[in-house]
Design an enzyme around this catalytic site. Structure first.
Site, PDB file in Angstrom:
ATOM      1  N   CYS A  73       6.733  14.398   7.891  1.00  0.00           N
ATOM      2  CA  CYS A  73       7.686  15.211   8.652  1.00  0.00           C
ATOM      3  C   CYS A  73       8.645  15.926   7.706  1.00  0.00           C
ATOM      4  O   CYS A  73       9.125  15.336   6.734  1.00  0.00           O
ATOM      5  CB  CYS A  73       8.470  14.308   9.607  1.00  0.00           C
ATOM      6  SG  CYS A  73       9.618  15.218  10.669  1.00  0.00           S
TER       7      CYS A  73
ATOM      8  N   CYS B  13      15.739  12.813   8.861  1.00  0.00           N
ATOM      9  CA  CYS B  13      16.408  11.786   9.664  1.00  0.00           C
ATOM     10  C   CYS B  13      16.393  10.459   8.900  1.00  0.00           C
ATOM     11  O   CYS B  13      15.323   9.910   8.602  1.00  0.00           O
ATOM     12  CB  CYS B  13      15.715  11.624  11.011  1.00  0.00           C
ATOM     13  SG  CYS B  13      15.557  13.169  11.948  1.00  0.00           S
TER      14      CYS B  13
ATOM     15  N   CYS C 251      14.180   7.251   9.868  1.00  0.00           N
ATOM     16  CA  CYS C 251      12.764   7.390  10.202  1.00  0.00           C
ATOM     17  C   CYS C 251      11.849   7.184   9.003  1.00  0.00           C
ATOM     18  O   CYS C 251      12.042   7.793   7.938  1.00  0.00           O
ATOM     19  CB  CYS C 251      12.515   8.772  10.801  1.00  0.00           C
ATOM     20  SG  CYS C 251      10.827   8.986  11.419  1.00  0.00           S
TER      21      CYS C 251
ATOM     22  N   CYS D 192       3.244   7.697  26.302  1.00  0.00           N
ATOM     23  CA  CYS D 192       4.171   8.571  25.589  1.00  0.00           C
ATOM     24  C   CYS D 192       3.465   9.147  24.364  1.00  0.00           C
ATOM     25  O   CYS D 192       3.077   8.396  23.462  1.00  0.00           O
ATOM     26  CB  CYS D 192       5.407   7.798  25.177  1.00  0.00           C
ATOM     27  SG  CYS D 192       6.254   7.031  26.573  1.00  0.00           S
TER      28      CYS D 192
ATOM     29  N   CYS E 114       4.478  11.351  29.094  1.00  0.00           N
ATOM     30  CA  CYS E 114       5.709  11.868  28.498  1.00  0.00           C
ATOM     31  C   CYS E 114       5.359  12.417  27.118  1.00  0.00           C
ATOM     32  O   CYS E 114       4.629  11.772  26.359  1.00  0.00           O
ATOM     33  CB  CYS E 114       6.745  10.759  28.374  1.00  0.00           C
ATOM     34  SG  CYS E 114       8.268  11.256  27.531  1.00  0.00           S
TER      35      CYS E 114
ATOM     36  N   CYS F 174      14.130  12.452  29.190  1.00  0.00           N
ATOM     37  CA  CYS F 174      14.315  11.133  28.606  1.00  0.00           C
ATOM     38  C   CYS F 174      15.083  11.314  27.314  1.00  0.00           C
ATOM     39  O   CYS F 174      14.667  12.061  26.440  1.00  0.00           O
ATOM     40  CB  CYS F 174      12.955  10.504  28.333  1.00  0.00           C
ATOM     41  SG  CYS F 174      13.046   9.023  27.342  1.00  0.00           S
TER      42      CYS F 174
ATOM     43  N   ARG G 216      15.527   1.659  28.924  1.00  0.00           N
ATOM     44  CA  ARG G 216      14.352   1.101  28.260  1.00  0.00           C
ATOM     45  C   ARG G 216      14.746   0.445  26.946  1.00  0.00           C
ATOM     46  O   ARG G 216      15.447   1.047  26.130  1.00  0.00           O
ATOM     47  CB  ARG G 216      13.324   2.206  27.985  1.00  0.00           C
ATOM     48  CG  ARG G 216      12.072   1.695  27.305  1.00  0.00           C
ATOM     49  CD  ARG G 216      11.025   2.786  27.170  1.00  0.00           C
ATOM     50  NE  ARG G 216      10.702   3.317  28.472  1.00  0.00           N
ATOM     51  CZ  ARG G 216      10.836   4.604  28.796  1.00  0.00           C
ATOM     52  NH1 ARG G 216      11.275   5.460  27.910  1.00  0.00           N
ATOM     53  NH2 ARG G 216      10.528   5.017  29.997  1.00  0.00           N
TER      54      ARG G 216
END
Length: 407
Positions: A65, A69, A72, A109, A142, A202, A272
């Site tokens: 990626c 972040c 992550c 998801c 999702c 979400c 969740r």
């Protein structure tokens, strides 16, 4: 405790607590913890009964990626030894989803690392959504693909997506300390795009990154204002090879207080327990089901989770039941407002995560065959609050491998 009585009354009326009340929940003592759980549990049962919704993650594209972040393992510059692979084909993704659905999951998801999808990526994911829905009746889907451009949410909705996950993660004031390659406002914009397209939004948070109580309350109140149907609460997994590898700030008691606070602020939303429950809640996971009405089944994006069989046993032993495809997740007033999303059994989304699919937040503990709560191998009993690096295991099975997934 007058505070808890007030919060229960407000939760049953969908009334927002004050910031001071939310902060007071986080400041309660361990002696009062069971009272806090019992109070928040009344609100949870009022809106969701004793049902637990199961969600299943499929990592469509892992690693590499370009975003930075700090939490992550897939980030730019990460040296974590995670699986790295390009896009799964629609059939491969559907096969991966089948394992979770067979294990009792109601929602799939679909997550992909990256800043956000190109139009070609949206076409690819749209084909995957159609394939999964063609092969699995009544499944909720999702998508979690990062920042959305104009028109992309509408295209995903047309392809059959029920929900879109994009987490705020932390407070606006501290967001720049966690990520520099995009802004907090970018994330809010994507959640609003999902709402506007008719997708069930979400959006949630990651706790344990060194934030203050005020930061936690700020992000949860911001989520309340955005009004997502689903609020995933991730607990940071400090992956070796990431900037936050040394941030072991959570205890099981702290996690329970955070979940209770989220329930009081977002009483009728699907809360969740997402990444990190096995690592930080550990043997207290069953108690957390009194606060949250939704969990992920099996493994996460790049880390292993509790064995799927152990998840199901935990739910039953705690006196809860797995929510069926014919049951509506959201309370009636939310289901109607969601434009049919979850307003009738099996159709639409019924909520929101997943992940919110965790928005690239990592979790899981590494329990292998035999289930149990956590651990790749027997380890010496750690001292209180000691970093539990033994509970963090990189995912080596399921999507992107030739091994059967954990579900």
């Amino acid at each position: 405790m007058d505070l808890l009585n007030t919060l229960v009354d407000k939760g049953l009326r969908r009334e927002t607590p004050t910031r001071d009340e939310a902060l007071a929940v986080l400041a309660t003592s361990d002696d009062d913890l069971l009272d806090v759980v019992a109070a928040a549990g009344k609100v949870r049962r009022h809106w969701f009964g004793r049902r637990v919704k199961l969600n299943y993650l499929v990592n469509l594209k892992s690693g590499l990626c370009p975003e930075d972040c700090s939490y992550c393992s897939q980030r730019l510059g990460s040296t974590a030894g995670i699986l790295k692979y390009t896009w799964l084909k629609p059939g491969e993704a559907s096969e991966a989803a089948a394992a979770g659905l067979a294990g009792g999951a109601k929602r799939v998801c679909l997550v992909a690392s990256g800043r956000g999808p190109t139009d070609r990526d949206v076409d690819r994911v749209s084909e995957t959504i159609r394939t999964i829905k063609d092969q699995h009746e009544n499944v909720e889907v999702c998508a979690c693909l990062g920042l959305l451009s104009d028109g992309q949410a509408e295209r995903l909705r047309e392809a059959g997506a029920d929900a879109y996950n994009h987490n705020l993660n932390t407070s606006e004031a501290t967001y720049g300390d966690i990520t520099t390659t995009h802004t907090y406002a970018d994330r809010v914009d994507t959640v609003n795009k999902a709402h506007a397209a008719g997708l069930s939004a979400c959006s949630g948070l990651i706790a344990g990154m060194g934030e203050s109580d005020e930061d936690l309350v700020d992000v949860v109140f911001s989520l309340r204002e955005l009004d997502p149907d689903s609020v995933p609460v991730n607990f940071l997994i400090p992956f070796e090879g990431t900037p936050l590898a040394k941030e072991w700030n959570l205890t099981p008691q702290r996690c329970l207080r955070i979940l209770a606070m989220v329930r009081f602020v977002c009483p009728d939303a699907e809360v969740r327990i997402a990444g990190g429950r096995e690592v930080h809640l550990r043997t207290m996971q069953p108690l957390a089901l009194n606060l949250a009405n939704s969990i992920f089944l099996g493994d996460y994006l790049t880390s292993e989770g509790q064995a799927g069989k152990a998840d199901l046993e935990m739910i039953a032993d705690a006196g809860f039941e797995v929510e069926g495809a014919e049951q509506v997740t959201l309370p009636e007033h939310r289901a109607a407002a969601a434009g049919g999303c979850g307003s009738h059994g099996g159709a639409g989304c019924g909520s929101r995560a997943e992940a919110g699919c965790g928005s690239h937040a990592e979790a899981g503990c590494g329990s292998h065959e035999g289930g149990g709560v956590c651990g790749t191998a027997p380890a010496p009993e750690p001292a209180a609050n000691e970093a539990r690096t033994d509970l963090v295991a990189v995912r080596r099975r399921g999507a992107g491998t030739d091994l059967a997934p954990n579900a």
